[in-house]
Design an enzyme around this catalytic site. Structure first.
Site, PDB file in Angstrom:
ATOM      1  CB  CYS A  96      -0.938   0.003   1.207  1.00  0.00           C
ATOM      2  SG  CYS A  96      -0.142  -0.459   2.750  1.00  0.00           S
ATOM      3  CG  HIS A 103      -1.159   4.069   4.527  1.00  0.00           C
ATOM      4  ND1 HIS A 103      -1.886   3.770   5.656  1.00  0.00           N
ATOM      5  CD2 HIS A 103      -0.648   2.888   4.080  1.00  0.00           C
ATOM      6  CE1 HIS A 103      -1.820   2.461   5.879  1.00  0.00           C
ATOM      7  NE2 HIS A 103      -1.086   1.907   4.939  1.00  0.00           N
TER       8      HIS A 103
END
Lengths: 337, 337
Positions: A130, A243
């Site tokens: 990710c 994130h």
């Protein structure tokens, strides 16, 4: 004729996000059959999809007959064990785990960045980590235009990257901390509520975490350049989804912040949110649930000749996992299978 | 004979922390008289100290007669207005605001890093910004041993740096978010609970924040080296107390992680917490309330020849403000006044 899709790990955080995105129905492929697979523990779970109820089955080596594409999101050991079986059964595997990412025979593909690598697949295709996906998306147009010599990245990674249990831990610890009650730790070695943990995945002998090494090695593989310098510090933060990354780069040729902003605005995978005087920059709360990579705080770094700083935020479950896997599925369905 | 100390901003987060540290009585100077000053709004507040009740007085230009040292923690405009008056009255001012930090006539002093600059004072001494103090402490022994060419720092800064109202905002927003209730924003332009804001202080025309420029300019001034490259990304995070920093440096001569660790272990201002296999590294929750600078995750950055990464955490109210000011007070009391 649509494709027959299997999802391994369909009851987990990424698996559920894949179903959410399929329900939104914005992708350019049609589904013929959807098979939901998970561990023995979750087998039997009923999931409603497309107006009918699908029963989750236990994944095993005979689960993949009549499957065109199998997306694996159930951790490395499941992928190592079952992905080769799925390929033997005739499926193409898109694997979200780290099991095959650095395998020379496995393309590592960030959607919109290196789709062309898909053509080299031998059955298994790896989804990058990710934190890597959102960074390479933000850097791709800069790489193509000015070249990149070195990347220094610090991350601010949400607990959903660890899964539902970690989201539960943050949810439970937060009010307990505010009420001065005892904190229970099960998922992380330290309290995550109102804290910062510079520790994702395990450590190697040089003191790097595997998460940090993933960012280093996957970026080099995706950009097909072993000479790009990459160093990372990855930090778990008390955010549920999304994130964030402070990305400092040294380009090979001079690129102004203004030109970098223009390149990013013109790149299909990125949305620029960069009007600091109006307090506009991406934040995880604001981009959670969205599919693009969001870039702001684009500015020159005057400490070196060709320096730039970027602030890069993306939904780690969507862009960083489920949506990337589905974009690869779409590309395979349209052009390859 | 002790010193007569005045605290301007005595009811704020830093002022209260100064009183906490004075109560702990671990510093090597004695107090003769303690004068507590604040804004008109807070005047009249009673504070118990050393067994007696002190009434907070409104700070004005005549507050500083018979004061040896006045510590200012009430914001830049109060410092600009009253610090020169305090000096005229014969006091030495230690100023926590940014008002005088870049003034050529004002020493900018991080305790244990450049005490020697105190001898050049002309009445006002500036305390560096919290995020600068902890970074220069962690880098000082490395600078002295190997030289530093460039610093790339990303911060994870707690809300107490903004003051009590911001701590209240995080306290109130957190349960509301978990309960799906409407979030109120007063202090920050975006929700801070479970979010990341790459925005401290105001922006300049190049897109840097003032907080980022403080780290750049103050580091150069403290290290007395205009040629050190510094670039910073400063981020506000949902932590109450304790700033964390991912610090990447390029040294002038080669320094192994092992040697850097040893240098830091031998440096008085720093405590090394660096045993990742035991999940030991500093976190803000664990170091809140402590006075040192805590360093962990010391490792080589292989993307360049002489690269190192450090994770630096300190209590921003204590080490980053109150304790630094009191260490300067101690030094002045022992050696200078």
């Amino acid at each position: 004729m649509g494709i027959n899709l299997a999802i391994v790990g369909s009851t987990g955080a990424v698996g559920q996000t894949i179903l959410d995105i399929l329900r939104e129905n914005n992708l350019d492929f049609s589904l013929n059959n959807l098979k939901l697979l998970a561990s023995e523990n979750s087998a039997g779970t009923k999931i409603t999809f497309g107006g009918k109820e699908i029963t989750v089955e236990a994944a095993n080596s005979s689960s993949f007959h009549d499957v065109d594409i199998a997306i694996f999101s159930a951790g490395s050991s499941v992928s190592k064990n079952l992905a080769p079986k799925a390929v033997e059964s005739g499926a193409i595997v898109i694997d979200n785990s780290s099991a095959f990412r650095m395998d020379d025979k496995v393309p590592l593909v960030a959607a919109g960045v290196n789709y062309e690598s898909l053509y080299e697949h031998e059955g298994i295709i790896a989804n990058p980590n990710c934190s890597t996906i959102q960074m390479v998306c933000a850097l791709k147009p800069i790489l193509d235009h000015a070249g990149i010599k070195r990347i220094v990245v610090s991350t601010y990674q949400s607990v959903s990257g660890t899964g539902y249990q970690a989201m539960k831990e943050l949810t439970e610890q937060s009010p307990k901390y505010l009420n001065n009650e005892a904190i229970e730790k099960q998922i992380y070695p330290h309290q995550i509520a109102f804290n910062m943990l510079p520790h994702l995945d395990s450590f190697d002998e040089n003191g790097d975490t595997k998460e940090e090494l993933k960012m280093v090695n996957e970026t080099k593989k995706i950009f097909q350049d072993e000479n790009i310098g990459v160093t990372a510090t990855t930090v778990r933060v008390p955010v549920f989804i999304g994130h964030s990354e402070a990305v400092n780069i040294e380009t090979k040729s001079k690129l102004s912040a203004c030109d970098a902003r223009q390149l990013l605005e013109n790149f299909s995978e990125v949305e620029v949110i960069d009007d600091p005087f109006e307090a506009k920059y991406p934040t995880p709360i604001e981009i959670a649930g969205k599919d693009q990579v969001y870039v702001g705080r684009i500015r020159e770094d005057l400490s070196i000749d060709n320096g730039l700083n970027l602030w890069v935020v993306a939904d780690n479950l969507r862009r960083g996992a489920a949506f990337n896997a589905l974009l690869l599925t779409e590309y395979l369905a349209k052009y390859i299978i």
